[in-house]
Design an enzyme around this catalytic site. Structure first.
Site, PDB file in Angstrom:
ATOM      1  N   SER A 181      40.974   4.769 -70.964  1.00  0.00           N
ATOM      2  CA  SER A 181      40.206   5.236 -72.132  1.00  0.00           C
ATOM      3  C   SER A 181      39.306   4.097 -72.588  1.00  0.00           C
ATOM      4  O   SER A 181      39.646   2.920 -72.398  1.00  0.00           O
ATOM      5  CB  SER A 181      41.158   5.608 -73.269  1.00  0.00           C
ATOM      6  OG  SER A 181      40.432   5.791 -74.476  1.00  0.00           O
ATOM      7  N   TYR A 230      48.409   3.330 -78.811  1.00  0.00           N
ATOM      8  CA  TYR A 230      47.691   4.032 -77.726  1.00  0.00           C
ATOM      9  C   TYR A 230      46.643   3.116 -77.105  1.00  0.00           C
ATOM     10  O   TYR A 230      46.571   2.994 -75.873  1.00  0.00           O
ATOM     11  CB  TYR A 230      47.029   5.299 -78.280  1.00  0.00           C
ATOM     12  CG  TYR A 230      46.149   6.013 -77.277  1.00  0.00           C
ATOM     13  CD1 TYR A 230      46.697   6.783 -76.258  1.00  0.00           C
ATOM     14  CD2 TYR A 230      44.759   5.907 -77.342  1.00  0.00           C
ATOM     15  CE1 TYR A 230      45.889   7.425 -75.331  1.00  0.00           C
ATOM     16  CE2 TYR A 230      43.944   6.551 -76.420  1.00  0.00           C
ATOM     17  CZ  TYR A 230      44.512   7.310 -75.412  1.00  0.00           C
ATOM     18  OH  TYR A 230      43.704   7.941 -74.489  1.00  0.00           O
TER      19      TYR A 230
END
Ligand SMILES: NC(=O)c1ccc[n+]([C@@H]2O[C@H](COP(=O)([O-])OP(=O)(O)OC[C@H]3O[C@@H](n4cnc5c(N)ncnc54)[C@H](OP(=O)(O)O)[C@@H]3O)[C@@H](O)[C@H]2O)c1
Length: 239
Positions: free
Chosen positions: A138, A151
Site C-alpha cells: 500500500s 496497518y
C-alpha cells in the site's frame, strides 16, 4: 502468458478477485482463496474453467502449509504467488489507546507473518518453477497516511520483506510488490469523503479500480528482468 499455476490469496473480493480473474482470462490456472467467504470462493471456482478454490486463513501456519500442499496436489506446480490477503482497522492516528497491541498483533498476523509463512511454504515449488511472488502492499507503507498506524507499519514491513526476499531468492525467484493508493473495493466502500478527495486531487482524477491494480500485478508476474521493485498504483495521488 497462459498455462501457469497462480495462487492469489484473498481472491473472493476486490483486488484479489480481479487479479485472479485477469490471470484466468490470460489462460492461466488459478487458485482462489479466502479465510471466511467459502461460498463466494466456490462460486468463483465453479464459473472459472481450470481453477480451484481453497479455504485457508493465512494467519494460521497450518493453513499456509495446507494451501500450498493442496495447490501442488491438484496442479503439480506453482508459478506465481500473489500475496494479496490483508486486513486493517480504521483508527485515527492520534488515537493511540485504540491502536493497542491486540490490534497490532491482529494486523501483523495477516499482513506480515501470514505473508511470510505462505511465501516460505511456497518457496521450494517457486524455485522449481523459476516462479515469482507479487505482494500487495500500500502507499501507506511509505507515506504518512493509511487507515491506522499498525496497518501502515505492517505495509512498511511488507515492503522491506519484498526487497530482502528479492535479494535472497534470486536468481530463481523474482519478488516484487504493488503499492495501491485508494482503490474502490468493499474495503473502502464507506470511505466516501476519501474517494471525493482523491477524485478532486489525484492527477488521474479518480479512485482506482481493482482491475487497475490487477494489470500491474500481471505485468510484474511476467517481467523477467524485474525484481525487488515496489510499483505505486495510485493515479499519481502521492506526487
Ligand atoms: N482497497 C484499497 O484502497 C487498498 C489500498 C492499498 C492496499 N490495499 C491492499 O489490497 C489487498 C486487498 O484489499 P481489498 O481492498 O481488495 O479488500 P477486500 O475487497 O476486503 O478483499 C479482501 C480479501 O482478502 C480475504 N482475506 C482477508 N483476510 C484473510 C486471511 N486471513 N486469509 C485469507 N484471505 C483473507 C477476504 O476474504 P475473507 O474475509 O472472506 O477471508 C477477501 O477475499 C489488501 O492487502 C489491502 O491491504 C487495498
Amino acid at each position: 502468458m497462459g498455462e501457469r499455476v497462480v495462487l492469489v490469496t484473498g481472491s473472493t473480493s476486490g483486488i484479489g478477485e480481479a487479479t485472479a480473474l485477469a490471470f484466468a482470462s490470460a489462460g492461466d490456472h488459478v487458485v482462489f482463496n479466502s479465510a471466511h467467504s467459502v461460498e463466494a470462493g466456490a462460486g468463483l471456482a465453479a464459473s472459472t474453467p481450470g481453477s480451484l478454490y481453497i479455504q485457508a486463513d493465512i494467519a494460521r501456519s497450518e493453513d499456509c502449509t495446507r494451501l500450498i500442499e493442496s495447490t501442488l496436489a491438484h496442479f503439480g506446480r506453482l508459478d506465481v504467488l500473489v500475496n494479496n490477503a490483508g486486513t486493517t482497522r480504521k483508527i485515527e492516528h492520534h488515537d493511540l489507546e485504540s491502536a493497542n497491541l491486540d490490534v497490532w498483533r491482529e494486523i501483523f498476523d495477516v499482513n506480515v507473518f501470514g505473508t511470510w509463512n505462505l511465501s516460505v511454504a511456497a518457496m521450494t515449488a517457486l524455485r522449481a518453477s523459476k516462479g515469482t511472488i507479487v505482494n500487495v502492499s500500500s502507499v501507506a507503507g511509505s507515506h504518512s497516511g493509511g487507515s491506522s498506524i499498525p496497518y501502515s507499519a505492517s505495509k512498511a514491513a511488507l515492503n522491506q520483506m519484498t526487497l530482502l526476499l528479492a535479494k535472497a531468492m534470486g536468481p530463481d525467484v523474482r519478488v516484487n510488490a504493488v503499492a495501491p493508493g485508494l482503490i474502490a473495493t468493499p474495503w473502502t466502500q464507506s470511505w466516501q469523503r476519501t474517494h471525493e478527495f482523491v477524485s478532486a486531487t489525484a492527477p488521474l482524477r479518480r479512485s482506482g479500480t481493482p482491475q487497475d491494480v490487477a494489470e500491474v500485478i500481471l505485468a510484474l508476474a511476467s517481467a523477467s528482468y524485474v525484481t525487488g521493485q515496489i510499483v505505486t498504483v495510485d493515479g499519481g495521488l502521492m506526487l
